[in-house]
Design a protein around this motif. Structure first.
Motif, PDB file in Angstrom:
ATOM      1  N   UNK A  93       0.829  -1.211   0.000  1.00 10.87           N
ATOM      2  CA  UNK A  93       0.000   0.000   0.000  1.00 10.87           C
ATOM      3  C   UNK A  93       0.859   1.254   0.000  1.00 10.87           C
ATOM      4  N   UNK A  94       0.228   2.331  -0.392  1.00 15.72           N
ATOM      5  CA  UNK A  94       0.881   3.625  -0.324  1.00 15.72           C
ATOM      6  C   UNK A  94       0.986   4.019   1.153  1.00 15.72           C
ATOM      7  N   UNK A  96       2.393   3.943   5.098  1.00 16.80           N
ATOM      8  CA  UNK A  96       2.987   3.019   6.070  1.00 16.80           C
ATOM      9  C   UNK A  96       2.548   1.587   5.836  1.00 16.80           C
ATOM     10  N   UNK A  97       3.502   0.668   5.844  1.00 20.39           N
ATOM     11  CA  UNK A  97       3.182  -0.737   5.619  1.00 20.39           C
ATOM     12  C   UNK A  97       3.672  -1.663   6.725  1.00 20.39           C
ATOM     13  N   UNK A  98       4.482  -1.119   7.633  1.00 15.90           N
ATOM     14  CA  UNK A  98       5.088  -1.989   8.648  1.00 15.90           C
ATOM     15  C   UNK A  98       4.514  -1.715  10.030  1.00 15.90           C
ATOM     16  N   UNK A  99       4.505  -2.749  10.849  1.00  8.92           N
ATOM     17  CA  UNK A  99       4.098  -2.587  12.247  1.00  8.92           C
ATOM     18  C   UNK A  99       5.345  -2.205  13.045  1.00  8.92           C
ATOM     19  N   UNK A 100       5.273  -1.051  13.699  1.00  5.25           N
ATOM     20  CA  UNK A 100       6.446  -0.547  14.412  1.00  5.25           C
ATOM     21  C   UNK A 100       6.786  -1.415  15.622  1.00  5.25           C
ATOM     22  N   UNK A 101       5.821  -2.163  16.116  1.00  6.55           N
ATOM     23  CA  UNK A 101       6.059  -2.966  17.322  1.00  6.55           C
ATOM     24  C   UNK A 101       6.722  -4.304  17.000  1.00  6.55           C
ATOM     25  N   UNK A 102       6.883  -4.616  15.718  1.00  8.52           N
ATOM     26  CA  UNK A 102       7.515  -5.883  15.330  1.00  8.52           C
ATOM     27  C   UNK A 102       8.860  -5.611  14.675  1.00  8.52           C
ATOM     28  N   UNK A 103       9.768  -6.565  14.793  1.00  9.34           N
ATOM     29  CA  UNK A 103      11.071  -6.416  14.139  1.00  9.34           C
ATOM     30  C   UNK A 103      10.890  -6.602  12.628  1.00  9.34           C
ATOM     31  N   UNK A 106       9.953 -10.147  11.892  1.00  8.80           N
ATOM     32  CA  UNK A 106       8.561 -10.440  12.268  1.00  8.80           C
ATOM     33  C   UNK A 106       7.567  -9.806  11.301  1.00  8.80           C
ATOM     34  N   UNK A 109       7.545 -12.073   8.314  1.00 12.64           N
ATOM     35  CA  UNK A 109       6.900 -13.347   8.666  1.00 12.64           C
ATOM     36  C   UNK A 109       5.391 -13.192   8.853  1.00 12.64           C
ATOM     37  N   UNK A 110       4.963 -11.966   9.175  1.00 13.27           N
ATOM     38  CA  UNK A 110       3.536 -11.695   9.363  1.00 13.27           C
ATOM     39  C   UNK A 110       2.744 -12.014   8.092  1.00 13.27           C
ATOM     40  N   UNK A 143      14.421  -2.762  14.404  1.00 12.77           N
ATOM     41  CA  UNK A 143      13.066  -2.240  14.454  1.00 12.77           C
ATOM     42  C   UNK A 143      12.843  -1.356  13.224  1.00 12.77           C
ATOM     43  N   UNK A 159       7.633  -8.460   2.384  1.00 15.56           N
ATOM     44  CA  UNK A 159       6.417  -9.006   2.993  1.00 15.56           C
ATOM     45  C   UNK A 159       5.331  -9.275   1.952  1.00 15.56           C
TER      46      UNK A 159
END
Lengths: 230, 162
Positions: A93-94, A96-103, A106, A109-110, A143, A159
């Motif tokens: 997606x245009x 943010x694409x990453x979860x900041x709480x995961x490495x 991760x 792997x999500x 991170x 991902x």
């Protein structure tokens, strides 16, 4: 053909009074062969992201037909496309694409955690393989906040490809990158999908980026004023 | 990566807000522990603190639903079911309640150890299990609605809006 779109129509703003036309997304025809790389190009706000959402089977449409990797999407009930989307479509997606709480690892792997396409035992190997493919295996334990914008986009790309989708849809993946990083990102996306025999569709407003693709579609006139529905 | 790991990661990510709430809970739990006659004088005494706690957890649930909006979108996009998101959100509220109750007990023990005032009879006080149950129920009641609302991410609407 990997992607076939015919007579696609989605009403965005239904008219309020009889004399007022509706704003409609219309795409009479779009065909992208299997394993090819295509760019859908148009200015910001022309409906590219909306088209990507419809092609991904997430956003419903009012009329038309979309066939992706021999699977006809249900344009009315997008929830019915979820299993196919998770299995066969890679999306970036245009924004943010990453979860900041995961490495970084991760986050990649999500893409396998919920897609149910890979056995649990292969998650690690496959995720590391994808990170190595985008040249970021050494940052697996980092991170996302410590990555540069280009590295973040590469992780997002990893991902979107980790579950080995048949069709990859990238929405403005170079939007916040400098020209050199943007070119590198596109090259990486093309090479990675070529190796996997995947069909790549990139949505962009940058003619220089679109120029690197063998097939190009002009999306400038996707949104039209129409009297539909009568 | 299990739902529990995702829950813990999210819990850590919102650590500051959770920490603040835990301090409030620890102090209110300690206050409840030192208060007399709560059990013996009936449930009337419980209405005020319970309403306050439910309100606090409602705030927490609303905060998690709002602050984690982008994360919920990403999780839904990779195939997480709304129930997973619901469990992650409500699970955080329950964890805050449990840790808050443990801290309140610790404060109570320390204060009792150093207090020179005569000890009041135990049967007239809110016990540690009571604090934990009250916090736990408040966490579920307070955060259930905002978590349920937050977990129902409409992918088509959110992607169309981007």
């Amino acid at each position: 053909m990997s992607i076939v779109v015919r007579f696609l129509r989605k009403i965005l703003h239904a008219r309020i009074s009889p004399g007022e036309p509706s704003l409609v997304l219309e795409l009479p025809s779009l065909e992208i062969p299997t394993g090819s790389f295509a760019a859908v190009m148009g200015p910001s706000g022309c409906g590219k992201s909306l088209l990507m959402g419809i092609m991904a089977g997430i956003i419903p449409a009012d009329e038309g037909e979309i066939v992706l990797a021999d699977h006809a999407l249900d344009l009315r009930q997008s929830a019915l496309n979820e299993a196919f989307r998770l299995r066969s479509i890679g999306i970036l997606l245009q924004g943010r694409n990453l979860l900041e709480s995961l490495t970084v690892f991760e986050n990649v792997a999500l893409g396998l955690r919920f897609s149910r396409t890979y056995p649990r035992l292969q998650w690690r190997t496959r995720s590391m393989e994808m990170l190595a493919r985008v040249g970021l295996a050494h940052l697996a334990r980092e991170w996302p906040s410590r990555l540069s914008p280009a590295q973040r986009q590469k992780v997002s790309l990893a991902r979107s490809l980790v579950h080995h989708p048949r069709v990859v849809l990238l929405d403005e993946p170079t939007a916040r990158l400098d020209p050199a990083s943007a070119a590198q990102m596109i090259q990486l996306a093309i090479e990675t999908t070529r190796e996997g025999g995947q069909t790549l569709v990139l949505f962009t407003d940058d003619p220089a980026i679109a120029g690197r693709f063998e097939t190009r579609f002009d999306a400038s006139h996707l949104l039209v004023r129409s009297d539909f529905p009568s | 990566m299990s739902t529990f790991v995702l829950l813990m990661k999210q819990f850590w990510a919102h650590g500051r807000f959770h920490g603040l709430l835990m301090i409030v809970l620890a102090l209110s739990g300690w206050r409840l522990r030192t208060r007399e006659g709560i059990w013996s004088e009936g449930v009337d005494d419980l209405i005020g603190p319970s309403a306050l706690l439910v309100g606090l957890f409602y705030l927490l649930g609303s905060y998690l639903a709002r602050a984690g909006e982008e994360d919920w979108l990403q999780l839904r996009l990779v195939g997480a079911k709304p129930i997973v998101l619901f469990l992650i959100m409500i699970g955080q509220a329950i964890l805050v309640a449990i840790i808050g109750a443990i801290f309140s007990e610790l404060i109570h023990q320390v204060m009792t150890m150093f207090s020179t005032a005569p000890t009041r009879p135990m049967e007239n006080r809110f016990n540690s299990l009571g604090v934990m149950i009250l916090f736990g129920i408040s966490a579920i009641l307070g955060s259930a609605y905002p978590s349920w609302r937050g977990c129902r991410v409409d992918l088509s609407e959110r992607i169309g809006r981007r």
